[in-house]
Every structure is written in C-alpha cells, then in structure tokens.
Design a protein around this motif. Structure first.
Motif, PDB file in Angstrom:
ATOM      1  N   PHE A 243      -4.523  -3.273  -5.702  1.00  0.00           N
ATOM      2  CA  PHE A 243      -5.619  -4.252  -5.639  1.00  0.00           C
ATOM      3  C   PHE A 243      -5.164  -5.537  -4.949  1.00  0.00           C
ATOM      4  O   PHE A 243      -5.927  -6.161  -4.200  1.00  0.00           O
ATOM      5  CB  PHE A 243      -6.117  -4.543  -7.053  1.00  0.00           C
ATOM      6  CG  PHE A 243      -7.364  -5.390  -7.102  1.00  0.00           C
ATOM      7  CD1 PHE A 243      -8.575  -4.901  -6.632  1.00  0.00           C
ATOM      8  CD2 PHE A 243      -7.323  -6.677  -7.601  1.00  0.00           C
ATOM      9  CE1 PHE A 243      -9.723  -5.678  -6.661  1.00  0.00           C
ATOM     10  CE2 PHE A 243      -8.465  -7.466  -7.648  1.00  0.00           C
ATOM     11  CZ  PHE A 243      -9.666  -6.969  -7.168  1.00  0.00           C
ATOM     12  N   LEU A 244      -3.907  -5.936  -5.180  1.00  0.00           N
ATOM     13  CA  LEU A 244      -3.366  -7.115  -4.500  1.00  0.00           C
ATOM     14  C   LEU A 244      -3.315  -6.889  -2.991  1.00  0.00           C
ATOM     15  O   LEU A 244      -3.610  -7.809  -2.207  1.00  0.00           O
ATOM     16  CB  LEU A 244      -1.973  -7.414  -5.044  1.00  0.00           C
ATOM     17  CG  LEU A 244      -1.221  -8.583  -4.379  1.00  0.00           C
ATOM     18  CD1 LEU A 244      -1.987  -9.885  -4.564  1.00  0.00           C
ATOM     19  CD2 LEU A 244       0.190  -8.694  -4.946  1.00  0.00           C
ATOM     20  N   ALA A 245      -2.957  -5.676  -2.576  1.00  0.00           N
ATOM     21  CA  ALA A 245      -2.944  -5.365  -1.140  1.00  0.00           C
ATOM     22  C   ALA A 245      -4.343  -5.505  -0.538  1.00  0.00           C
ATOM     23  O   ALA A 245      -4.505  -6.023   0.579  1.00  0.00           O
ATOM     24  CB  ALA A 245      -2.404  -3.953  -0.910  1.00  0.00           C
ATOM     25  N   MET A 246      -5.359  -5.061  -1.282  1.00  0.00           N
ATOM     26  CA  MET A 246      -6.732  -5.215  -0.807  1.00  0.00           C
ATOM     27  C   MET A 246      -7.093  -6.695  -0.659  1.00  0.00           C
ATOM     28  O   MET A 246      -7.699  -7.107   0.342  1.00  0.00           O
ATOM     29  CB  MET A 246      -7.706  -4.543  -1.774  1.00  0.00           C
ATOM     30  CG  MET A 246      -7.612  -3.038  -1.831  1.00  0.00           C
ATOM     31  SD  MET A 246      -8.771  -2.333  -3.020  1.00  0.00           S
ATOM     32  CE  MET A 246     -10.344  -2.794  -2.320  1.00  0.00           C
ATOM     33  N   LEU A 247      -6.711  -7.512  -1.646  1.00  0.00           N
ATOM     34  CA  LEU A 247      -7.022  -8.940  -1.581  1.00  0.00           C
ATOM     35  C   LEU A 247      -6.286  -9.620  -0.431  1.00  0.00           C
ATOM     36  O   LEU A 247      -6.828 -10.523   0.214  1.00  0.00           O
ATOM     37  CB  LEU A 247      -6.650  -9.612  -2.902  1.00  0.00           C
ATOM     38  CG  LEU A 247      -7.532  -9.281  -4.113  1.00  0.00           C
ATOM     39  CD1 LEU A 247      -7.040 -10.018  -5.346  1.00  0.00           C
ATOM     40  CD2 LEU A 247      -8.993  -9.636  -3.836  1.00  0.00           C
ATOM     41  N   VAL A 248      -5.060  -9.189  -0.161  1.00  0.00           N
ATOM     42  CA  VAL A 248      -4.296  -9.776   0.945  1.00  0.00           C
ATOM     43  C   VAL A 248      -5.007  -9.523   2.267  1.00  0.00           C
ATOM     44  O   VAL A 248      -5.154 -10.421   3.103  1.00  0.00           O
ATOM     45  CB  VAL A 248      -2.863  -9.206   0.959  1.00  0.00           C
ATOM     46  CG1 VAL A 248      -2.162  -9.536   2.272  1.00  0.00           C
ATOM     47  CG2 VAL A 248      -2.061  -9.760  -0.206  1.00  0.00           C
TER      48      VAL A 248
ATOM     49  N   CYS B 173       9.131  -5.454   7.179  1.00  0.00           N
ATOM     50  CA  CYS B 173       8.424  -5.497   5.883  1.00  0.00           C
ATOM     51  C   CYS B 173       8.000  -4.111   5.446  1.00  0.00           C
ATOM     52  O   CYS B 173       8.161  -3.741   4.266  1.00  0.00           O
ATOM     53  CB  CYS B 173       7.205  -6.417   5.984  1.00  0.00           C
ATOM     54  SG  CYS B 173       7.593  -8.151   6.197  1.00  0.00           S
ATOM     55  N   PHE B 174       7.455  -3.315   6.368  1.00  0.00           N
ATOM     56  CA  PHE B 174       6.928  -2.010   5.977  1.00  0.00           C
ATOM     57  C   PHE B 174       8.011  -1.106   5.399  1.00  0.00           C
ATOM     58  O   PHE B 174       7.785  -0.397   4.402  1.00  0.00           O
ATOM     59  CB  PHE B 174       6.268  -1.319   7.159  1.00  0.00           C
ATOM     60  CG  PHE B 174       6.031   0.143   6.923  1.00  0.00           C
ATOM     61  CD1 PHE B 174       5.044   0.564   6.058  1.00  0.00           C
ATOM     62  CD2 PHE B 174       6.839   1.106   7.524  1.00  0.00           C
ATOM     63  CE1 PHE B 174       4.847   1.917   5.800  1.00  0.00           C
ATOM     64  CE2 PHE B 174       6.649   2.450   7.272  1.00  0.00           C
ATOM     65  CZ  PHE B 174       5.651   2.863   6.415  1.00  0.00           C
TER      66      PHE B 174
ATOM     67  N   THR C  15       0.830  -1.214   0.000  1.00  0.00           N
ATOM     68  CA  THR C  15       0.000   0.000   0.000  1.00  0.00           C
ATOM     69  C   THR C  15       0.856   1.252   0.000  1.00  0.00           C
ATOM     70  O   THR C  15       0.676   2.160  -0.830  1.00  0.00           O
ATOM     71  CB  THR C  15      -0.930   0.001   1.215  1.00  0.00           C
ATOM     72  OG1 THR C  15      -1.766  -1.164   1.172  1.00  0.00           O
ATOM     73  CG2 THR C  15      -1.799   1.244   1.231  1.00  0.00           C
ATOM     74  N   TYR C  16       1.812   1.314   0.922  1.00  0.00           N
ATOM     75  CA  TYR C  16       2.624   2.532   1.008  1.00  0.00           C
ATOM     76  C   TYR C  16       3.649   2.609  -0.106  1.00  0.00           C
ATOM     77  O   TYR C  16       4.028   3.717  -0.539  1.00  0.00           O
ATOM     78  CB  TYR C  16       3.290   2.626   2.387  1.00  0.00           C
ATOM     79  CG  TYR C  16       2.586   3.638   3.245  1.00  0.00           C
ATOM     80  CD1 TYR C  16       3.144   4.877   3.502  1.00  0.00           C
ATOM     81  CD2 TYR C  16       1.322   3.381   3.742  1.00  0.00           C
ATOM     82  CE1 TYR C  16       2.480   5.824   4.252  1.00  0.00           C
ATOM     83  CE2 TYR C  16       0.655   4.313   4.500  1.00  0.00           C
ATOM     84  CZ  TYR C  16       1.230   5.535   4.755  1.00  0.00           C
ATOM     85  OH  TYR C  16       0.566   6.471   5.495  1.00  0.00           O
ATOM     86  N   GLY C  17       4.121   1.466  -0.599  1.00  0.00           N
ATOM     87  CA  GLY C  17       5.021   1.504  -1.743  1.00  0.00           C
ATOM     88  C   GLY C  17       4.342   2.088  -2.971  1.00  0.00           C
ATOM     89  O   GLY C  17       4.907   2.936  -3.679  1.00  0.00           O
TER      90      GLY C  17
ATOM     91  N   ILE D  35      -9.098   2.889  -0.052  1.00  0.00           N
ATOM     92  CA  ILE D  35      -9.011   4.324  -0.354  1.00  0.00           C
ATOM     93  C   ILE D  35      -7.682   4.646  -1.037  1.00  0.00           C
ATOM     94  O   ILE D  35      -7.616   5.475  -1.956  1.00  0.00           O
ATOM     95  CB  ILE D  35      -9.206   5.140   0.934  1.00  0.00           C
ATOM     96  CG1 ILE D  35     -10.664   5.035   1.403  1.00  0.00           C
ATOM     97  CG2 ILE D  35      -8.838   6.606   0.721  1.00  0.00           C
ATOM     98  CD1 ILE D  35     -10.955   5.718   2.714  1.00  0.00           C
ATOM     99  N   TYR D  36      -6.611   3.989  -0.596  1.00  0.00           N
ATOM    100  CA  TYR D  36      -5.328   4.180  -1.283  1.00  0.00           C
ATOM    101  C   TYR D  36      -5.405   3.696  -2.723  1.00  0.00           C
ATOM    102  O   TYR D  36      -4.819   4.307  -3.631  1.00  0.00           O
ATOM    103  CB  TYR D  36      -4.218   3.447  -0.525  1.00  0.00           C
ATOM    104  CG  TYR D  36      -3.668   4.224   0.650  1.00  0.00           C
ATOM    105  CD1 TYR D  36      -2.530   5.007   0.518  1.00  0.00           C
ATOM    106  CD2 TYR D  36      -4.301   4.196   1.880  1.00  0.00           C
ATOM    107  CE1 TYR D  36      -2.030   5.734   1.585  1.00  0.00           C
ATOM    108  CE2 TYR D  36      -3.812   4.910   2.959  1.00  0.00           C
ATOM    109  CZ  TYR D  36      -2.672   5.681   2.804  1.00  0.00           C
ATOM    110  OH  TYR D  36      -2.192   6.403   3.864  1.00  0.00           O
TER     111      TYR D  36
END
Length: 581
Positions: free
Chosen positions: A289-294, A219-220, A67-69, A138-139
């Motif tokens: 979108f992958l972050a949302m699915l995770v 990780c972050f 998300t932040y990347g 939202i991101y």
C-alpha cells in the motif's frame, strides 16, 4: 458675479495630482518590485523543476523496490509453506495446495505471453503514471488474496500479476527515460531548441539517462534483499536443519536433474500460528500500500495532459500496430537475444543456482543469505554502469556477459557435495559475481535503449518489446524446470554467446552507417476542440512531423529510414527528419 479663472487651473492641478498619486499607488501594488531579479527567479524556478524530476526518479525507484520486494518475499514464503506435507494436511487437508501452486506459477508465467497485444493500449489509455499505479495496485491485490488461501483467490490474483508484469516494467522504463529528457530541458532552459520545443541534439540527454537508470536499478535490486525479510525474521524459526531436509539428496549442481530431487517433503519442525502469518502478511500489505501511495503522491506525470490526449486520438488500431512496426528496426532485432538472456539469468539465479547449488550444499535455512548477497551485490554494482559516461557504451553489457560466461562455465564443471557447508565461501562469491553481471546486464540494456531512442518522445513501445521478450524467456525457464542442469547451463551459454555476437554486429552496422527504420506516430485524424487545443499545432507534433505529415497515409510511409554515423559507437548521429514517437 465673475468667476476667477485661476480656480479652474487649481482644480485641474489638484485632479492631475490626485491621478498621479493613484497611478503611483497602483504601480506600488502591481508594478515590479525594486529588488526583483528576473534571471534569479527564473533560475530558482527551474531549480525546483529539476529537484522535482529527481524526486520523481527516487519515488519510482522506491515504489519498484517495495513492490517487487513484497511480491518475491510473499511468493517465496508461500511456496515453502505449501511445499511442506504436514502444513498442507493440517492447515488445508484436501485442498490440493500443490496443484493450486502449480496453477499460480502458470498464471504468473504464461499470461505475459500475450502482453504485447495490450500493453501499448493500456499505457496510451491510462498514461504512463497511471499505468504504473494500476500495476502496483494489482501487486497489492495479490498480497491481499493470501489472507484467505483458496483456488478462487490465489489463481485469479496470480493471473492478474501476469497481466501487470509487462505494463509495469514498460511504463517504469519509459518513465525513467522521460525524466532524463525533462531534466535536460530544465537544465538547459536557455537553449534555443528548448525554448522553441524542438528536438534536442543527438546525445544531449545521454548523461541523464545513464545516471537515472543507474539510480533506478541500484534501488530496484535491493528488492531481492527486502524479499528475504519474511524468511529471515519469521520462517527460518520453523525450518529443519540441513541434515533433515537434505537427507535424501544424492547429487547437486551440474549432476542434478530438475529442481533439487530428493529434497525432504517436510521442511517445518513446527507449524507457524495463523495469527503470526496474518501479522507477516499485514506488514507486506502495508508495504504494498505504501508503494501505491508513493506512485500516487510523489511521482509526477510524465507528460502534459494535452500530450496524453493527443496520443489517444490517433486510433487504437495504430497503437496496436506500432509495437510490431518497431520490430522493423534492426537495432531492436539485434538486441532480442540480450532481452531473452536477461530473462534467463534473473530466474536462473532465483531457482536453478539458489536451489540446486546453494540450498543443496548449505540447506534451506541459508537461502535467504544467498539471495541477499546477490541483491546487495547487484545494487552496489549497478553504479558500475556509470562508466558509460567515460567509456564506450559497449563496456557494461560486454563486461556483464563476460562475468556470466565465466560463472556458467564454472557451474557447468562443478558439482558441490550435499550437506557440505565448507563450500559456503565459494557459493557466496558466485552469488556476488552473478549479481555484478546481472546489474551490468539490466542497467546496460536500459541505458542502451535510452541512448538509442532518446530523441523519441515516447519510448514505451521500445520498453514494451524489451520486457515482453524478457517475459517470454522467463516462461521458457518455467517450462524447462525438469531438464538436467547441464542442459540448462548449455542453453544459457548458447543464448549469452548469441546475445553478445548479435550486439557487436549491431554496433558494427551502426559504425558502417547502415540505415534503420523507425515508425512515426500518425497525426490525430480530427482536430480536437476545447481550451486545451487553442494552440495551432498539436502538442505532440514537432516541426519534422509537420513537414512529413503527408507521408502518414499508408503503411510504408509511416517508416523513416535513417543513416547511422560512424562515431566510435558512443553516440549516434542526429537523425534528419525523424519524427517523435
């Protein structure tokens, strides 16, 4: 004709034999398997539960990194493209992209100022996991708005990002700490207090809090590396060399004012094709979108449904007031300067240091490598927080403060020469050391909050306060962008010294057993009915809350005073009669 009595006896024996045979067959079907080992199956069950918790932590960490990347990478690429005079004139003519960019940054930095008012309500209404999912969504919306760059797409999405910043970080911090509590419960499922669902002893979850927060921040911080991928593989192909972009720059570092004055208004030697921009934005959109699915598929819930519902039934007014009541705790008040400095340092390295020192000496084409050095260092050095398992808990925060203080003094006294690339080793070394200090700062604060409030079932109020003050600090850095570099460094040094002193004062008060106040969450005002509420007690109620329920009638009785115990500062004592949050 006389019947033989033996016939009845044979019939009775036959019926009894058939009944016994049926019973044996039933036992074979529903009875205990001869090879069944209850203890072994129990161990397997709780091993799966522990692996599920580890999966949740890794999934949340991966989602935060993606998300932040994506967010930082897209924002950086957007600002560089919109800065170029030729790009603005050719692509958008009279759209005034500079004014739009100013309002985008204002929306991102100003909106979180009011986040303390709505973040607890969002987390209580949606729950911890769904707040994370909403914020990540939202991101993703911000990324999608860049397909068609207009005022009414960019600015509203930037305001939405500002709204989501504090809820995302508060729910993330609370989620990781909650996973540490659940892992302790699954690892010690035979303990009496776990089976009876009573509070764990003070310090019992500290080891898992340290490990999980370390994993999360390791990780972050890689998000700063991921954010440079669009610039590294795409935008660097269109940038002028430093002799052109830095032609008008006269002063760097401590002698500079504002944000790199004299920087050339044209930084692109050729304009990227719209198709290529769409491809890059589509890749970023896929990652978002992958972050949302995770979050949706891999992150398990932090609480049982009954616990979330019970917490919603205490009343929105009480939820709104509780963050302010938490500020009565002197431990949080003493940590406020560290919260503020945490916001100062992360934005300073991305703007003040990277532009006025790094870009000024090495050129814009080296910006990606400088921030990647910072990101790799911060990710690797997050593991240094594991020293909390063996050393005193003050070590990470004070070590990070010492590293940053040394760097700030060095930056205050140093003005690199413009377009002087031989200074690159020193600049990369400073970026690496700053990443080390940032890792110790961020990881240390989250670990400290988890250890101080580990006996509370809900830490979202605490993490909301932390990230709200951090957002205020970032807003302050946004406001001071026009100040001389020496003034910025002086403010940061002052904030760092105040943060370290205030933190040591807090530890001293704890060592002297000075009592602190903690608000209780009021009990639900009415008894809910339904299959989820068949138990006698509410699911978020502990024995101590049940005993002290009568004390929740007025504002003063909502707080408990707890004595601190002198135990070397590594752990706090078990608080008697403290309710959960």
């Amino acid at each position: 004709m006389e019947e033989d009595p033996s016939c009845y006896q044979d019939a009775a024996k036959l019926a009894a034999g058939e009944g016994l045979g049926a019973e044996m067959q039933l036992d074979d079907v529903v009875g205990t398997h001869p090879d069944y080992n209850e203890e072994e199956e129990e161990q397997k069950y709780f091993r799966r539960k522990r692996l599920g918790v580890v999966k949740n932590v890794l999934a949340a960490s991966l989602a935060a990194m993606l998300t932040y990347g994506v967010y930082l990478g897209l924002l950086q690429m957007q600002l560089i493209l919109h800065y170029d005079e030729t790009y603005r004139e050719v692509k958008y003519s009279n759209m005034e992209l500079e004014d739009i960019d100013r309002k985008v940054l204002m929306g991102i930095n100003v909106t979180p100022v009011v986040a303390l008012l709505y973040t607890p309500v969002l987390i209580r209404f949606f729950g911890t996991k769904w707040t994370m999912f909403l914020a990540v969504g939202i991101y993703a919306l911000f990324v999608s708005s860049n397909y068609w760059e207009r005022y009414f797409t960019l600015v509203p999405s930037a305001v939405a990002i500002g709204v989501a910043i504090v809820p995302l970080w508060a729910s993330m911090g609370h989620y990781i700490t909650r996973m540490a509590q659940k892992y302790y419960e699954y690892a010690n499922y035979k303990e009496e207090h776990v089976q009876e669902q009573r509070q764990a002893p003070r310090g019992a979850c500290s080891t898992y809090v340290v490990i999980f927060q370390t994993i999360f921040y390791a990780c972050f911080h890689l998000s700063f590396v991921c954010a440079q991928m669009p610039m590294l593989f795409f935008l660097n192909n269109y940038l002028y060399q430093l002799n052109h972009t830095l032609y008008g720059v006269k002063h760097c570092g401590t002698l500079s004012h504002g944000t790199l004055p004299g920087f050339n208004k044209t930084v692109l030697h050729s304009l990227p094709r719209s198709v290529n921009l769409i491809i890059v934005e589509s890749v970023l959109m896929a990652a978002a979108f992958l972050a949302m699915l995770v979050v949706l598929l891999l992150c398990g819930s932090a609480y049982r449904p009954t616990e979330e519902i019970d917490l919603r039934s205490i009343g929105w007014g009480n939820i709104f007031q509780l963050p302010f009541k938490h500020m009565r705790d002197y431990r949080l008040r003493h940590l406020l300067p560290f919260f503020i400095y945490s916001g100062f340092e992360v934005l300073f390295v991305c703007t003040g240091f990277s532009l006025n020192y790094g870009v000024c000496a090495l050129g814009l084409e080296k910006l990606a490598y400088l921030l990647m050095a910072y990101g790799f260092s911060a990710s690797a050095c997050s593991s240094l927080a594991l020293c909390t398992l063996r050393l005193r808990r003050q070590c990470p925060l004070l070590a990070g403060a010492f590293v940053h203080a040394a760097i700030l003094v060095t930056l205050f006294c140093w003005a690199p020469e413009p377009r002087h690339v031989v200074q690159a080793p020193l600049l990369y070394s400073i970026a690496v050391l700053w990443g080390m200090g940032s890792a110790l700062n961020k990881t240390g604060i989250s670990i400290l909050l988890g250890m101080l409030y580990e006996d509370k079932e809900r830490q979202d109020f605490v993490f909301t306060i932390y990230h709200w003050w951090q957002a205020l600090a970032i807003f302050t850095v946004y406001l001071w962008s026009g100040l001389p570099m020496k003034a910025k460094l002086s403010i940061m040094l002052l904030a760092l010294g105040l943060a370290a002193g205030s933190y040591l004062w807090m530890e001293r008060k704890l060592a002297q057993r000075v009592s602190y106040r903690l608000p209780r969450i009021p009990r639900p005002r009415h008894k809910m009915k339904g299959y989820r509420y068949l138990e006698d007690d509410d699911s978020d109620e502990t024995a101590s809350e049940g005993e002290g329920a009568s004390r929740h009638e007025d504002d003063d009785d909502d707080d408990d005073r707890h004595p601190a115990e002198a135990n070397g500062g590594d752990e706090l004592p078990k608080d008697e009669g403290e309710g959960t949050d």
